[in-house]
Each structure stands twice: as structure tokens, then as C-alpha cells.
Design a protein around this motif. Structure first.
Motif, PDB file in Angstrom:
ATOM      1  N   ASN A 225       0.811  -1.221   0.000  1.00  0.00           N
ATOM      2  CA  ASN A 225       0.000   0.000   0.000  1.00  0.00           C
ATOM      3  C   ASN A 225       0.845   1.272   0.000  1.00  0.00           C
ATOM      4  OD1 ASN A 225      -2.505   1.298  -0.076  1.00  0.00           O
ATOM      5  ND2 ASN A 225      -2.567   1.548   2.148  1.00  0.00           N
ATOM      6  N   THR A 226       1.877   1.290  -0.867  1.00  0.00           N
ATOM      7  CA  THR A 226       2.741   2.460  -1.036  1.00  0.00           C
ATOM      8  C   THR A 226       2.831   2.772  -2.530  1.00  0.00           C
ATOM      9  OG1 THR A 226       4.786   1.188  -1.301  1.00  0.00           O
ATOM     10  CG2 THR A 226       4.102   1.722   0.961  1.00  0.00           C
ATOM     11  N   ASP A 227       3.761   3.657  -2.891  1.00  0.00           N
ATOM     12  CA  ASP A 227       3.982   3.957  -4.308  1.00  0.00           C
ATOM     13  C   ASP A 227       4.879   2.938  -4.988  1.00  0.00           C
ATOM     14  OD1 ASP A 227       2.381   6.171  -4.393  1.00  0.00           O
ATOM     15  OD2 ASP A 227       3.998   7.614  -4.047  1.00  0.00           O
ATOM     16  N   ALA A 228       5.344   1.938  -4.262  1.00  0.00           N
ATOM     17  CA  ALA A 228       6.182   0.905  -4.868  1.00  0.00           C
ATOM     18  C   ALA A 228       5.397   0.142  -5.932  1.00  0.00           C
ATOM     19  CB  ALA A 228       6.681  -0.064  -3.804  1.00  0.00           C
ATOM     20  N   VAL A 229       6.088  -0.266  -6.992  1.00  0.00           N
ATOM     21  CA  VAL A 229       5.458  -1.032  -8.062  1.00  0.00           C
ATOM     22  C   VAL A 229       6.340  -2.225  -8.414  1.00  0.00           C
ATOM     23  CG1 VAL A 229       4.205   0.924  -9.058  1.00  0.00           C
ATOM     24  CG2 VAL A 229       6.520   0.429  -9.857  1.00  0.00           C
ATOM     25  N   ALA A 230       5.708  -3.276  -8.886  1.00  0.00           N
ATOM     26  CA  ALA A 230       6.428  -4.451  -9.374  1.00  0.00           C
ATOM     27  C   ALA A 230       5.756  -4.918 -10.658  1.00  0.00           C
ATOM     28  CB  ALA A 230       6.438  -5.565  -8.337  1.00  0.00           C
ATOM     29  N   THR A 231       6.562  -5.346 -11.603  1.00  0.00           N
ATOM     30  CA  THR A 231       6.044  -5.624 -12.948  1.00  0.00           C
ATOM     31  C   THR A 231       6.714  -6.847 -13.557  1.00  0.00           C
ATOM     32  OG1 THR A 231       5.787  -3.235 -13.294  1.00  0.00           O
ATOM     33  CG2 THR A 231       5.695  -4.625 -15.251  1.00  0.00           C
ATOM     34  N   VAL A 232       5.912  -7.640 -14.256  1.00  0.00           N
ATOM     35  CA  VAL A 232       6.432  -8.640 -15.184  1.00  0.00           C
ATOM     36  C   VAL A 232       5.953  -8.213 -16.561  1.00  0.00           C
ATOM     37  CG1 VAL A 232       6.390 -11.047 -15.908  1.00  0.00           C
ATOM     38  CG2 VAL A 232       6.427 -10.480 -13.468  1.00  0.00           C
ATOM     39  N   GLY A 233       6.861  -7.700 -17.358  1.00  0.00           N
ATOM     40  CA  GLY A 233       6.472  -7.160 -18.660  1.00  0.00           C
ATOM     41  C   GLY A 233       6.881  -8.021 -19.828  1.00  0.00           C
ATOM     42  N   LYS A 234       7.592  -9.113 -19.557  1.00  0.00           N
ATOM     43  CA  LYS A 234       8.103  -9.939 -20.657  1.00  0.00           C
ATOM     44  C   LYS A 234       8.154 -11.388 -20.207  1.00  0.00           C
ATOM     45  CE  LYS A 234      12.036 -10.214 -23.894  1.00  0.00           C
ATOM     46  NZ  LYS A 234      12.344 -11.651 -23.743  1.00  0.00           N
ATOM     47  N   LEU A 235       7.542 -12.255 -20.997  1.00  0.00           N
ATOM     48  CA  LEU A 235       7.622 -13.696 -20.768  1.00  0.00           C
ATOM     49  C   LEU A 235       8.010 -14.390 -22.069  1.00  0.00           C
ATOM     50  CD1 LEU A 235       4.780 -12.764 -19.038  1.00  0.00           C
ATOM     51  CD2 LEU A 235       5.120 -15.107 -18.248  1.00  0.00           C
ATOM     52  N   ASP A 236       8.865 -15.391 -21.959  1.00  0.00           N
ATOM     53  CA  ASP A 236       9.215 -16.256 -23.088  1.00  0.00           C
ATOM     54  C   ASP A 236       8.860 -17.684 -22.711  1.00  0.00           C
ATOM     55  OD1 ASP A 236      10.425 -14.255 -24.813  1.00  0.00           O
ATOM     56  OD2 ASP A 236      12.047 -14.185 -23.344  1.00  0.00           O
ATOM     57  N   VAL A 237       8.034 -18.317 -23.553  1.00  0.00           N
ATOM     58  CA  VAL A 237       7.533 -19.664 -23.274  1.00  0.00           C
ATOM     59  C   VAL A 237       8.218 -20.659 -24.211  1.00  0.00           C
ATOM     60  CG1 VAL A 237       5.480 -21.116 -23.158  1.00  0.00           C
ATOM     61  CG2 VAL A 237       5.320 -18.682 -22.583  1.00  0.00           C
ATOM     62  N   TYR A 238       8.689 -21.775 -23.638  1.00  0.00           N
ATOM     63  CA  TYR A 238       9.360 -22.810 -24.429  1.00  0.00           C
ATOM     64  C   TYR A 238       8.656 -24.141 -24.241  1.00  0.00           C
ATOM     65  CZ  TYR A 238      13.033 -19.262 -24.289  1.00  0.00           C
ATOM     66  OH  TYR A 238      13.749 -18.089 -24.383  1.00  0.00           O
ATOM     67  N   PRO A 239       8.440 -24.913 -25.309  1.00  0.00           N
ATOM     68  CA  PRO A 239       8.840 -24.637 -26.692  1.00  0.00           C
ATOM     69  C   PRO A 239       7.845 -23.769 -27.468  1.00  0.00           C
ATOM     70  CG  PRO A 239       7.930 -26.825 -26.561  1.00  0.00           C
ATOM     71  CD  PRO A 239       7.926 -26.291 -25.158  1.00  0.00           C
ATOM     72  N   ASN A 240       6.809 -23.291 -26.825  1.00  0.00           N
ATOM     73  CA  ASN A 240       5.872 -22.346 -27.444  1.00  0.00           C
ATOM     74  C   ASN A 240       5.128 -22.959 -28.632  1.00  0.00           C
ATOM     75  OD1 ASN A 240       4.672 -19.801 -27.311  1.00  0.00           O
ATOM     76  ND2 ASN A 240       6.009 -18.956 -28.887  1.00  0.00           N
ATOM     77  N   ALA A 241       4.538 -24.105 -28.380  1.00  0.00           N
ATOM     78  CA  ALA A 241       3.760 -24.800 -29.410  1.00  0.00           C
ATOM     79  C   ALA A 241       2.377 -25.139 -28.850  1.00  0.00           C
ATOM     80  CB  ALA A 241       4.466 -26.079 -29.858  1.00  0.00           C
ATOM     81  N   ALA A 242       1.374 -25.154 -29.712  1.00  0.00           N
ATOM     82  CA  ALA A 242      -0.011 -25.316 -29.264  1.00  0.00           C
ATOM     83  C   ALA A 242      -0.272 -26.672 -28.626  1.00  0.00           C
ATOM     84  CB  ALA A 242      -0.954 -25.114 -30.446  1.00  0.00           C
ATOM     85  N   ASN A 243       0.458 -27.706 -29.029  1.00  0.00           N
ATOM     86  CA  ASN A 243       0.173 -29.055 -28.526  1.00  0.00           C
ATOM     87  C   ASN A 243       1.250 -29.579 -27.584  1.00  0.00           C
ATOM     88  OD1 ASN A 243       2.152 -29.317 -30.445  1.00  0.00           O
ATOM     89  ND2 ASN A 243       1.289 -31.170 -31.409  1.00  0.00           N
ATOM     90  N   ILE A 244       2.009 -28.668 -26.985  1.00  0.00           N
ATOM     91  CA  ILE A 244       3.045 -29.080 -26.028  1.00  0.00           C
ATOM     92  C   ILE A 244       2.873 -28.300 -24.724  1.00  0.00           C
ATOM     93  CG2 ILE A 244       5.522 -29.291 -25.567  1.00  0.00           C
ATOM     94  CD1 ILE A 244       6.003 -29.291 -28.564  1.00  0.00           C
ATOM     95  N   ILE A 245       2.830 -29.009 -23.615  1.00  0.00           N
ATOM     96  CA  ILE A 245       2.792 -28.365 -22.298  1.00  0.00           C
ATOM     97  C   ILE A 245       4.113 -27.621 -22.107  1.00  0.00           C
ATOM     98  CG2 ILE A 245       2.687 -28.770 -19.802  1.00  0.00           C
ATOM     99  CD1 ILE A 245       1.197 -31.446 -20.596  1.00  0.00           C
TER     100      ILE A 245
END
Length: 410
Positions: free
Chosen positions: A256-276
Motif C-alpha cells: 500500500n505504497t507507491d512501490a510497483v512491481a512488474t512482469v512485462g516480458k515472458l518467453d515460453v518454451y517450446p511455445n507450441a499449441a500441442n506441447i505443455i
């Protein structure tokens, strides 16, 4: 004595043409064609004003209104003319154009200062293809080395020293860049947030810049077939990472202060529709004006990460990539801005900047402070970026009078 707000706003619109694409904002990164074009225009304008103009080894542009005293120290006003991709016309450029308007006002009123007054437009304040932001101010203050700059290239293989040379600089003379006898540095900038708007204030006086902490985090699960692996058997790196990102948000809000935290970038591997997903990389960033608070937020976040790692059977590897201390500005320069705003009966607040600026680095070699202008809807780095003329006028006149005060008191 007041600045000419009509003239200033025309200049903002004029510079906003360069790198502009209809509906897509302004894209004018340093060393782009639009940047080179704007540089030439700015240099010509400074010369037409009768200023002493030079381009230093990192291609920062300087324009000096010299006083009569040969041993006089220098007060500097500046910011940057480069933009982010699809950015706005106020971020950076407003500070440079206000500086130019202030000197033009002093010239028109035949005001003679006891200090030299100098404009600077810093090179590559914004992130760029050479991956060196605040390049000009960091080079000026010795935070970037000759070898580091000479060996840097962009994604197309163009060497930085070639781009700098085209802009009028010369990295082989980097050792000559050191500036001495700087009495003060003032920087005007748009706020890039909603704090001023929420308080219905035109200006904010900045007494510090927050510290920034960044970790590169790897989440390791198990890649597997999306159809044949039952839900109960999955060790999904992405769902674990999602839980971690939400934990970051919830924990930081709880302070509850002016501090901020951010995740602005994610890279997913292997990044395929049929792979967990078997692995996810993301960057955690924490900003706060208090070192102890940054550490407390980080510790709370990693304590929650441990719980997530255990419950989801994933492994987490983290590596710190930035731990930048907060920068506290000079009390005298901050006070000059505050006293000036009071004398002009302009309401203001004093707070920390949540974004980094060239002033962060210049503060290491000169007494420094910043003044912010209200951003409508808090928008920045966006085509919708907007600050109103009435707010800009108040900020510019406050800065003008603060410079006159500093000239007498420093």
C-alpha cells in the motif's frame, strides 16, 4: 517575464512531425533517419539564436548562452529528442523545447546571467537497437566505457561508433567528454503517470528517482504432449509462472505504497499449441524510492515463489540483472523550484519519479532536480500522450524563475 506558450506549442507540433506515422504515434529512436533529421534542425535553430553550439563525442547536442564572466560556472537545462516506437510528442522533446524557449525568452528580454546557461539534448535516452538507454548522460558521467561503446552494434550489425559519427560525435575522443564547473542541471519532463491528475495539479517537483531492481527468472517444468498428459500428471511451467506473476501483483499491492512491481516480458518454451510448456523465462522488476522497501517486497515475493515451487513441483532459477540505487536530488535545487512555485502561486506536490531519466546520472556531477508536467490520463510511450498548454506554461514559467533564482544564489 513569461515564456511564449504559443510559440512553444508550435515547436512541439513541429518536432512531432518527424518520425510520425498517422494513427501510430512517433517513432524516432536515436540514430534513425528521423533522429538525424531532427538533430540537424535543432542545431540550426540553436545557431540562429546565436548560441555557441557543439556536439560532444557521444553526440549530445549543446547550445550555450555565454555570460560575460570568463570563469563562470554553467547552469544546464535539457532532456532528449529521441522517442520510443509509436510514442508521443511530449516525452523528452518537451524538456528540450522548453529549455530552448526559456533561453529565447531571456534573449528577448535582454537578461544577463551570472552563469553560462546551456541547453543539452542527450543522445539515446530511450531504449534503442543498441541496447544502451540513457546513453548520452551515462557516457557524459563516465558510466559507459570506451571499449563498451566501441564494441557495440545493433541488430543489423551497424557499429555504434559509425552511428555516432553520422550524428556528429566521435567515440575516439570519448576521454574529452568530461564536463567541469557545472553549477546545476534542471530537467522538465511529463509525469508519465496519474499522480498529478488525481490531485488536480499542473506540476510536480521531483526530489528523487526511485531505485530499480530486476531479476531474470527461469521456471522449469516438464514439456509433454498436450493431449496424452492428464491434468493430474502435468508439471506446467506456464501455469506456475502465471501463479507467480499474480503473487507479485498481490504482494506489492499489499504494501500500500507507491512501490510497483512488474512482469512485462515472458518467453515460453517450446511455445507450441500441442506441447505443455516445459520452461518459462520472465523478468521481475521492482521500483521504490526506499531500498529497504524494495528488499522487503523482493523477500516476500521469493517466499511465495518457494511455496509455488513446492506445490507445483517446478524449479526456479533467478539471476539479478539490475540493482540500481535510488537517486536523491539536490536539496537546494529542489527548494528553488518549490520557492518559485510558491511565489507564482502555482500549487504543486513534491514526490519521487517512478521512471528513470538522464537526470539520474547527471546528479552525480551537478546539483540536479526535475519538474514534472501533468500527463492527461497518465498516458506516455503512446500516441495518446498529452500534456495541456496551460499546464506546460505553468511548469515552464516555474522553471524559468527557478533558473533565475539559482543564478543569483549558487
Amino acid at each position: 517575464m513569461k515564456i511564449n506558450i504559443g510559440r512553444l506549442m508550435k515547436e512541439v507540433e513541429f518536432y512531432g512531425q518527424y518520425g510520425s506515422v498517422s494513427g501510430e504515434g512517433i517513432t524516432r529512436p536515436s540514430f534513425s533517419a528521423a533522429d538525424y533529421e531532427v538533430r540537424a534542425i535543432f542545431i540550426n535553430q540553436l545557431k540562429e539564436m546565436g548560441l555557441q553550439v557543439h556536439v560532444d563525442p557521444i553526440a549530445n547536442i549543446w547550445g550555450k548562452l555565454a555570460c560575460e564572466r570568463e570563469d563562470a560556472a554553467t547552469i544546464v537545462i535539457g532532456s532528449h529528442l529521441d522517442t520510443v516506437p509509436n510514442g508521443g510528442k511530449f516525452d523528452g522533446a518537451l524538456g528540450v523545447l522548453v529549455a530552448k524557449e526559456i533561453i529565447q525568452t531571456l534573449l528577448e528580454n535582454n537578461v544577463l546571467l551570472q552563469h553560462n546557461l546551456e541547453i543539452v539534448s542527450f543522445t539515446a535516452e530511450e531504449p534503442n537497437d543498441f541496447n544502451l538507454s540513457t546513453m548520452g548522460s551515462r557516457a557524459l558521467t563516465g558510466k559507459l566505457t570506451y571499449s563498451q561503446l566501441m564494441n557495440t552494434s545493433d541488430s543489423n550489425g551497424r557499429m555504434l561508433h559509425e552511428a555516432v559519427k553520422k550524428a556528429g560525435g566521435d567515440l575516439t575522443k570519448l576521454s574529452e567528454i568530461t564536463r567541469e564547473n557545472l553549477a546545476a542541471y534542471f530537467e522538465l519532463h511529463i509525469e508519465q503517470g496519474k499522480r498529478l491528475e488525481r490531485q488536480n495539479l499542473s506540476i510536480g517537483i521531483v526530489d528523487k528517482i526511485v531505485g530499480i531492481y530486476r531479476d531474470q527468472i527461469q521456471v522449469h517444468g516438464e514439456a509433454n504432449h498436450s493431449g496424452t498428459t492428464m491434468m493430474v500428471d502435468r508439471i506446467d511451467a506456464l501455469t506456475a509462472a502465471c501463479e507467480m506473476v499474480l503473487a507479485i501483483e498481490n504482494i506489492t499491492r499489499s504494501f500500500n505504497t507507491d512501490a510497483v512491481a512488474t512482469v512485462g516480458k515472458l518467453d515460453v518454451y517450446p511455445n507450441a499449441a500441442n506441447i505443455i510448456p516445459g520452461r518459462v523465462d520472465f523478468t521481475l522488476e521492482i521500483r521504490s524510492s526506499c531500498k529497504e522497501e524494495r528488499r522487503a517486497i523482493k523477500d516476500a515475493i521469493y517466499k511465495e515463489f518457494e511455496k509455488i515451487s513446492e506445490s507445483r513441483k517446478i524449479n526456479i532459477i533467478s539471476n539479478n540483472i539490475l540493482d540500481q540505487e535510488e537517486c536523491t536530488f539536490d536539496a537546494d535545487i529542489v527548494r528553488y523550484l518549490q520557492e518559485t512555485a510558491d511565489s507564482l502561486e502555482i500549487p504543486y506536490t513534491t514526490f519521487a519519479s517512478m521512471a528513470g531519466h538522464d537526470a539520474t546520472h547527471v546528479a552525480g556531477i551537478a546539483k540536479t532536480a526535475m519538474i514534472f508536467v501533468k500527463s492527461i490520463d497518465g498516458k506516455s510511450h503512446s500516441p495518446e500522450e498529452l500534456s495541456l498548454a496551460e499546464d506546460i506554461e505553468k511548469a515552464a514559467n516555474t522553471l524559468l524563475e527557478a533558473i533565475l533564482m539559482a543564478d543569483k544564489k549558487l
